[in-house]
Write a protein that holds these residues in place. Structure first.
Motif, short mmCIF file in Angstrom:
data_model
loop_
_atom_site.label_atom_id
_atom_site.label_comp_id
_atom_site.label_asym_id
_atom_site.label_seq_id
_atom_site.Cartn_x
_atom_site.Cartn_y
_atom_site.Cartn_z
N LEU A 1 21.62 31.27 -19.52
CA LEU A 1 21.95 32.41 -20.35
C LEU A 1 22.56 33.58 -19.59
N SER A 2 22.32 33.68 -18.29
CA SER A 2 22.82 34.84 -17.55
C SER A 2 23.86 34.48 -16.52
N GLY A 3 24.06 33.20 -16.22
CA GLY A 3 25.04 32.84 -15.21
C GLY A 3 24.49 32.85 -13.82
N GLU A 4 23.22 33.17 -13.63
CA GLU A 4 22.65 33.16 -12.29
C GLU A 4 22.57 31.74 -11.77
N GLY A 5 22.85 31.57 -10.47
CA GLY A 5 22.85 30.24 -9.88
C GLY A 5 24.23 29.67 -9.73
N VAL A 6 25.26 30.42 -10.08
CA VAL A 6 26.64 30.01 -9.85
C VAL A 6 27.35 31.13 -9.12
N PRO A 7 28.40 30.82 -8.35
CA PRO A 7 29.11 31.85 -7.60
C PRO A 7 29.67 32.91 -8.54
N GLY A 8 29.53 34.16 -8.14
CA GLY A 8 30.09 35.26 -8.90
C GLY A 8 29.06 36.04 -9.68
N TYR A 9 27.88 35.46 -9.91
CA TYR A 9 26.87 36.21 -10.63
C TYR A 9 26.47 37.45 -9.84
N ASP A 10 26.29 37.29 -8.56
CA ASP A 10 25.94 38.41 -7.69
C ASP A 10 26.70 38.23 -6.38
N PRO A 11 27.84 38.91 -6.21
CA PRO A 11 28.64 38.71 -4.98
C PRO A 11 27.87 39.01 -3.71
N GLU A 12 26.97 39.98 -3.75
CA GLU A 12 26.20 40.31 -2.54
C GLU A 12 25.28 39.16 -2.16
N LEU A 13 24.63 38.55 -3.16
CA LEU A 13 23.77 37.41 -2.89
C LEU A 13 24.60 36.20 -2.48
N ILE B 1 30.29 44.80 -13.90
CA ILE B 1 30.78 43.46 -13.56
C ILE B 1 32.17 43.54 -12.95
N ILE B 2 33.02 44.45 -13.46
CA ILE B 2 34.36 44.61 -12.87
C ILE B 2 34.25 45.06 -11.43
N GLN B 3 33.34 46.00 -11.14
CA GLN B 3 33.16 46.46 -9.77
C GLN B 3 32.64 45.34 -8.87
N SER B 4 31.76 44.49 -9.40
CA SER B 4 31.24 43.38 -8.58
C SER B 4 32.33 42.37 -8.27
N LEU B 5 33.29 42.17 -9.19
CA LEU B 5 34.39 41.24 -8.93
C LEU B 5 35.42 41.85 -8.00
N ASP B 6 35.59 43.16 -8.05
CA ASP B 6 36.61 43.81 -7.22
C ASP B 6 36.26 43.71 -5.74
N GLY B 7 35.05 44.11 -5.36
CA GLY B 7 34.59 43.95 -4.00
C GLY B 7 35.16 44.94 -3.00
N ARG B 8 35.90 45.96 -3.44
CA ARG B 8 36.43 46.93 -2.50
C ARG B 8 35.33 47.87 -2.02
#
Length: 751
Positions: free
Chosen positions: A155-167, A373-380
């Motif tokens: 339901l949340s997408g956790e456990g796949v790449p991109g859910y939490d870039p820091e993790l 989520i946009i900030q987590s994908l940007d990564g700057r």
């Protein structure tokens, strides 16, 4: 602590709660098990790769702990309370709540439908109440499902790449650290521990690529010094630490482990420089300043999304979209129910303002989730990080370049009658190089700024100065420390500097103010000593497969417990073993095919197998070669008379079996010896003792030597005698004599 946190504490294996880490770990493990070296060893010792895979999966926490900085960074992120899966008892109340709300909602909807059929004017109230109850039931079910182990990825997408870039970055750093050789060393050690016949005397090593690997993993062996360093760093928030010890003990390895970014990944900032042999204090501080600025730029400019393939980027975007939809679904249901209830249940004129308020809250929630989520994908980097990077670039330009600024101004006036006037002015400013006090002051200010920034993020700053023990004399080392000690003593900065034992002993012998020189530079000085037998065995087991315990003891004793010499001796042992195998088989390839597999092959073809070299033969060859090397090193130091002839015959003699007993007898019969010849006689005495001792080893004696570490006849006792040659040959002689007494060997006296 909640009950689900306590449950997580009882189950420390991260592979059970992180499916993505499990997948990455298994891929790395399969890659290691597929190496030719490992496949050959598994076939030779009759082991199944599946059993090793199962054991290393269960021992994953211990394997991960070898990459301590990366594992701590991962645990910090993965074990946050909002990531922990609650216990079923804590979620149990949601199930009956959802069922009860669903039942009440169904009854209310049925009542409303029935009322509509019968023409009740208030039937709509029952319909809306039933709908609200059903929405609440679905919401309770979603909350419970989302917090379960399987529901969170669904339901949340956790456990796949991109859910939490820091993790994701922490996972990648952890697996990359294992991929740099740690996992391969762990597999080698498991194979060595599981094989049968560890006390055998036959030399069955077929290959030793681990002895020639460029990375140095001595620190990953849990030695006493390594653990002491880690405990010290865990208790302070910044330190100037001196790492002392003899050359080859592993000082540089410890410093590189903490301070070299190419050796250790993670979020800590690491900077490594080498102390010059011929130096100027100002030039060295400027070099350190420049290297530190480059490290800051490189470390904080790295974008988390860098290096992702298009497929992984698409997967990250899809995961983020699913997470956004999942986050908004519950909000829409709850806010929709609240808005509907306000619209139909509140009296005029309140429904419209209430619905507008609920809509505004929903819009704010949606925009906030989307922006996050946009900030987590940007990564700057954020604004503060970009400011720090600009400051580092400014300091780097100031250190590396001599800048010149000029300002020119000109003006002219032209009159109609043909007269013309012009005036000009020019101002030039040349930026002077930093003086030594200015360089120290600016470095300290910038390093303190960076360390404060890193500390707020929960990270550390490590700066290493290596090769200080290579500076020519003790006086030069003392002067160098006194001149650069102004850069030490910064909060949240861990300075680590290598110091030679030779320099320390020189200070003590000359009566120089040792404490003044070192106590004013360092907060603590830790000494890296020799490895004990268990540590040497662990190090070799992680580098080579198939080396029996007596051979490990031989290498440990000849190296005196020094890590660098231990690997050198093991390489020399393997080369001699292959050479002896080749000589026995008449093989010109160097004997690299002599192994248990050869026995099976020759058994099928009917040919007689070539026997492998045995312990007594190989140890005698290794000890003789070691004695020849010492004789060659001694004969060119100006020794005169009959001693020179004896040394020359030992070093270059054609007949030379290098009988150490005959050498000791010949030297002692010559009467009083010079200090240099006394050292050589003591070393020959040590070599003869080692040769006789190795010939007596069996399983019981090996076990006693390992278990009784304080026994004068243990492996560590004779290795200590070898180590004592760096201090005094007479001490080494007495230690060897005590060892011989413990083994009931005849004792000689040094005259």
């Amino acid at each position: 602590m909640t009950s689900f946190q306590a449950r997580e504490g009882l189950d420390p294996n991260p592979l059970k709660r992180d499916p993505l880490l499990f997948e990455m770990y298994m891929d790395a493990l399969d890659h290691v098990l597929g190496r030719r070296e490992i496949q050959t060893a598994l076939e030779e010792y009759g082991m199944a790769a599946s059993r090793l895979r199962l054991q290393l999966t269960g021992d994953a926490p211990r394997v991960f702990s070898r990459a301590a900085p990366e594992f701590r960074a991962y645990q910090t992120l993965a074990l946050k309370p909002d990531r922990l899966v609650p216990d079923e008892n804590e979620l149990g109340v949601l199930r009956p709540l959802a069922v009860g709300l669903a039942v009440l909602g169904g009854l209310s909807l049925s009542t409303g439908v029935l009322g509509g059929v019968l023409g009740w004017t208030s039937a709509w109230i029952a319909l809306w109440a039933g709908a609200a109850l059903v929405v609440a039931a679905v919401t309770a079910w979603l909350i419970r499902a989302r917090m379960t182990f399987l529901g969170r990825p669904l339901l949340s997408g956790e456990g796949v790449p991109g859910y939490d870039p820091e993790l994701d970055r922490a996972r990648s750093s952890l697996i990359s650290a294992l991929g740099r050789g740690l996992l391969l060393e762990e597999v080698r050690e498991v194979i060595n521990d599981r094989r049968v016949g560890q006390f055998g005397t036959a030399f069955l090593v077929t290959g030793s690529p681990g002895l020639y690997e460029l990375h140095d993993s001595i620190f990953t062996v849990p030695t006493r010094t390594a653990q002491e360093v880690q405990r010290l760093l865990d208790t302070v928030s910044g330190i100037s630490l001196g790492i002392a010890g003899p050359r080859g003990a592993g000082k540089s390895t410890i410093i590189r482990y903490y301070c070299d970014p190419s050796q250790t990944a993670g979020d800590d900032l690491r900077c490594m420089v080498s102390a010059p042999v011929d130096y100027a204090a100002r030039d060295f501080v400027l070099h350190l300043f420049s290297t530190f600025c480059k490290s800051v730029i490189r470390h904080y400019s790295a974008r988390p999304a860098a290096g992702k393939t298009p497929g992984r980027r698409l997967l990250a975007v899809m995961s983020a979209a699913r997470r956004l939809v999942s986050d908004l679904a519950i909000d829409i249901l709850l806010l929709g129910a609240a808005g509907a209830g306000a619209w139909f249940l509140l009296p005029d004129p309140w429904p419209l303002p209430a619905v507008a308020l609920v809509g505004a809250a929903g819009l704010w929630r949606g925009l906030s989730a989307a922006m996050k989520i946009i900030q987590s994908l940007d990564g700057r980097p954020d604004a503060e990080t970009r400011t720090l990077i600009r400051a580092a670039r400014s300091h780097l330009a100031r250190v590396r370049f001599l800048q010149s600024h000029s300002l020119n101004w000109t003006g002219s006036i032209k009159l109609p009658v043909g007269l013309e006037g012009q005036a000009g002015s020019s101002v030039a400013r040349a930026e002077q190089p930093l003086s030594y006090p200015e360089a120290v002051e600016q470095f300290r200010a910038f390093a303190h700024r960076v360390a404060t920034f890193a500390d707020r993020k929960g990270h550390s700053v490590f700066i290493g100065v290596d090769e200080l023990d290579k500076i020519g004399t003790a006086e030069q080392a003392e002067r160098f420390l006194n001149e650069i000690k102004g850069i030490f003593g910064l909060p949240h900065v861990y300075f680590m500097v290598s110091v030679s034992d030779d320099a320390l002993m020189t200070f003590e012998r000359r009566g120089l103010p040792l404490r003044d020189a070192f106590d004013s530079s360092f907060d603590e000085i830790l000494r890296v000593g020799a490895l004990d037998y268990a540590e040497s065995r662990r190090l070799l087991y992680r580098r080579i497969i198939g080396l029996h315990e007596p051979y490990v003891a031989l290498c440990h004793i000849l190296a005196g417990g020094l890590a660098r010499d231990l690997l050198r001796t093991a390489r020399q042992l393997v080369r001699l073993g292959h050479a002896l195998s080749a000589a026995a088989a008449g093989d010109s390839n160097g004997g690299h095919h002599s192994s248990f597999v050869d026995y099976l092959f020759t058994a099928e073809t009917g040919a007689a197998p070539t026997p492998p070299p045995m312990l007594t033969e190989l140890s005698a060859a290794l000890i003789a070669e070691e004695l020849r090397r010492k004789a060659r090193a001694t004969v060119h130091t100006g020794v005169e008379g009959q001693c020179r002839a004896l040394l020359y015959e030992t070093a270059y003699g054609i007949a030379g079996e290098c009988e150490a007993t005959a050498i000791v007898d010949a030297l002692l019969d010559k009467g009083p010896l010079s200090p240099l010849m006394r050292d050589f006689a003591a070393y020959a005495y040590f070599c003869e003792t080692l040769r006789e001792f190795i010939g007596r080893l069996d399983g019981a004696s090996v076990a006693r030597c390992v278990d009784e570490r304080t026994w004068p006849g243990s492996f560590d006792a004779l290795a200590g005698a070898r180590y004592a040659f760096a201090v005094d040959a007479e001490i080494a002689w007495e230690t060897v004599s005590a060892f011989r007494t413990a083994w009931r060997l005849p004792v000689r006296r040094l005259v």
